[in-house]
Design an enzyme around this catalytic site. Sequence first.
Site, PDB file in Angstrom:
ATOM      1  N   ASP A   1      -2.874   4.914  -2.296  1.00 18.12           N
ATOM      2  CA  ASP A   1      -3.812   5.638  -1.438  1.00 18.12           C
ATOM      3  C   ASP A   1      -4.119   7.039  -1.992  1.00 18.12           C
ATOM      4  OD1 ASP A   1      -5.067   5.504   1.278  1.00 18.12           O
ATOM      5  OD2 ASP A   1      -3.881   7.319   1.565  1.00 18.12           O
TER       6      ASP A   1
ATOM      7  N   HIS B   1     -11.406  -1.545   3.886  1.00 17.98           N
ATOM      8  CA  HIS B   1     -11.266  -1.133   5.286  1.00 17.98           C
ATOM      9  C   HIS B   1     -11.909   0.212   5.579  1.00 17.98           C
ATOM     10  CE1 HIS B   1      -8.258   0.966   3.063  1.00 17.98           C
ATOM     11  NE2 HIS B   1      -8.038   1.759   4.097  1.00 17.98           N
ATOM     12  N   ASP B   2     -12.439   0.880   4.577  1.00 16.26           N
ATOM     13  CA  ASP B   2     -13.058   2.186   4.784  1.00 16.26           C
ATOM     14  C   ASP B   2     -14.573   2.130   4.691  1.00 16.26           C
ATOM     15  OD1 ASP B   2     -10.616   3.520   5.056  1.00 16.26           O
ATOM     16  OD2 ASP B   2     -10.438   3.855   2.903  1.00 16.26           O
TER      17      ASP B   2
ATOM     18  N   GLU C   1      -6.431   4.451  -5.652  1.00 16.92           N
ATOM     19  CA  GLU C   1      -7.669   4.826  -4.957  1.00 16.92           C
ATOM     20  C   GLU C   1      -8.041   6.229  -5.438  1.00 16.92           C
ATOM     21  OE1 GLU C   1      -9.499   5.317  -0.471  1.00 16.92           O
ATOM     22  OE2 GLU C   1      -7.524   6.096  -0.935  1.00 16.92           O
TER      23      GLU C   1
ATOM     24  N   ASP D   1       0.868  -1.171   0.000  1.00 16.71           N
ATOM     25  CA  ASP D   1       0.000   0.000   0.000  1.00 16.71           C
ATOM     26  C   ASP D   1       0.907   1.225   0.000  1.00 16.71           C
ATOM     27  OD1 ASP D   1      -2.183   1.801   0.520  1.00 16.71           O
ATOM     28  OD2 ASP D   1      -3.243   0.149   1.485  1.00 16.71           O
TER      29      ASP D   1
HETATM   30  C1  GLC Z   1      -7.478   6.379   2.193  1.00 17.75           C
HETATM   31  C2  GLC Z   1      -7.432   5.177   3.110  1.00 17.75           C
HETATM   32  C3  GLC Z   1      -8.006   5.553   4.424  1.00 17.75           C
HETATM   33  C4  GLC Z   1      -7.198   6.678   4.997  1.00 17.75           C
HETATM   34  C5  GLC Z   1      -7.068   7.844   4.031  1.00 17.75           C
HETATM   35  C6  GLC Z   1      -5.983   8.777   4.435  1.00 17.75           C
HETATM   36  O1  GLC Z   1      -8.759   6.763   1.908  1.00 17.75           O
HETATM   37  O2  GLC Z   1      -8.057   4.104   2.506  1.00 17.75           O
HETATM   38  O3  GLC Z   1      -8.077   4.480   5.313  1.00 17.75           O
HETATM   39  O4  GLC Z   1      -7.783   7.143   6.176  1.00 17.75           O
HETATM   40  O5  GLC Z   1      -6.736   7.414   2.727  1.00 17.75           O
HETATM   41  O6  GLC Z   1      -4.736   8.205   4.215  1.00 17.75           O
END
Ligand code: GLC
Length: 602
Positions: free
Chosen positions: A207, A354-355, A278, A98
């Site tokens: 991310d 996980h979000d 993402e 990640d």
């Molecule tokens: C992404 C991650 C999340 C995190 C955010 C800030 O959205 O998936 O878990 O809080 O980035 O890094």
Amino acid sequence: MSEEWWKEAVIYQIYPSSFKDTKNTGWGDLKGIISKVDYLKGLGVDIVWISPIYKSPQADMGYDIADYKLIDPCYGTNEDIDVLIAELKKRDMKLMMDLVVNHTSDQHDWFKSSISSPKSPKRDWYIWKPPKGHDASGNPLPPNNWSQILGDANSAWTYDKSSNEYYLSLFTPDQPDLNWENPEVRVAVHDVMRFWLDKGACGYRMDVINLISKDQRFPDADETIVNTASGDAAGDTGGSAKYHPGWKWYVNGPRMHEYLRELKKEVLEPYKAVTVGEMPRVSDIDEIIKTVGQKDGELKMIFIFDVVDLDNVPGQGRMALGDWEVRDLVKPIEKWQTVMIEREGWNSVFIENHDNPRSVSRFCDDSDKWREKGAKLLALMQTTLSGTIFVYQGEEIGMRNMPKDWDVAEYKDIESINYWKKSLKLHGNDKDGLKKAREVLDTKARDHARTPMQWDASHNAGFCSENVKPWMRVMDDFKTVNTDVQTRFSSEDDLSVLQYWKRGLANRKEHADAFVYGDYQTIDDADNGSVFAYLKTGKESGQWLIVLNFSGQPVEWSIPEEVKVKGWKEGTYFKGKPDNPTKGVVALRPWEGLLGMCSDWF
Ligand code: GLC
């Protein structure tokens, strides 16, 4: 191995703190992951993506990195990664890391140097601005009105008294944003990326990669947009909020494509890295094809959030309860299944991470009566949609959201904690207001996906030893919902959720022409409120019909004349082939899904 091997791969996301503890700390670790590699292989997994395991103060569960090249001792050592990669390799599997490079932790040496003095050589590695002015009492005012995404400070800017400047920290004050305008920062990121690829990782989940380029004018955000998760819970106070989400000015910003192309040239192409970016808050087709066009896109895949955002409230963000119908689920699926084929892009298929809350609780019914059926329905849907599939830990056994009667103290995520703090402040003794806020937590909190993985029926579900307190409470249902029970499940005519997933993933690989690459056509967009049906057509295996009853009610569904079903291959209520009519009306049971074959060779 073809260069495009990752298209047919099954990617499994591990949330490492909650996967498997071998150190008796109540916190998962790398040795725990190593001990479960055979389990993952058995499920059908090809790539294991682990959420961040680098050195971190864990303000945002590792999405705040203090050293990009060092494994956090709570997870193990850099040598453990070598072992993991080797163990995966033995089984023809790979590791995906990640990459969190929109921001670092405030404990990263780069930031420590940056904040130490305006003259620091690293000062410009982050985004520093003087106050916009001062209020009547002489307090400094942040450079603009952007609100934080996760934090409890209202502004996205954090004030540094010693230099009388603000730094940008979009998520929390502990996560300062890197300044990608500075070429040194980009070179440093390339270097970090090569480090893990050289170790043998196959690529990266990236991310919030579409936030890396900010509009350098840093304009104010639109004041009509509110954000219930942060700021001053503006969603409940109407227009009185001082700070507002500035998405418009940093999502897919002016230089994002340039930075991604540079990454591609410098790192991704030479290493043939597998990437999934993402990319929240984007659904513009042209923008997305620029990134994942198969001919000259910058990344291999991205996460598009249209499905998991379907119960957000427009303009309010995640921590709000939006109404939705099955049709709203169909629309984005139809859009991206069609567009990616027409425009030669590539999909990622997922509904959990996980979000987000657990999918069976969110899209189906997680009661004891229907949980299994719902989880299988979602498995059937996902294993038949085109793109690269992602399975999130626990999804394969149908794990559900935390019980509503748990104490609010069981919520450990920074977003939830801040949301609750804000709600208490906002609602005080107003019971109804607090009840509503609690409902939001019960339904939307990220914690639901983060409870310890359930391996067996022993105390602590086999996640950690029985005499250790896990960092998050183990779900009460672990005696029935666990991998052991579901692996050993044996019945003449039924499968456990886990067995169903295994079969679905195997079937997907066997008929990849239809399920990974195939053309998509909606047959029923849930016009009646419940049945979503579509055809998938492959070059070799021909046409398949997928019928999904997204409701707790029996439904009589008519097979359209033009769809010539030759037979039913499988269904969510059966181990073998369902004995349903292939013409006319099919009686679907609650949450029942069916997979039909329309080819002659059936
Ligand atoms: C992404 C991650 C999340 C995190 C955010 C800030 O959205 O998936 O878990 O809080 O980035 O890094």
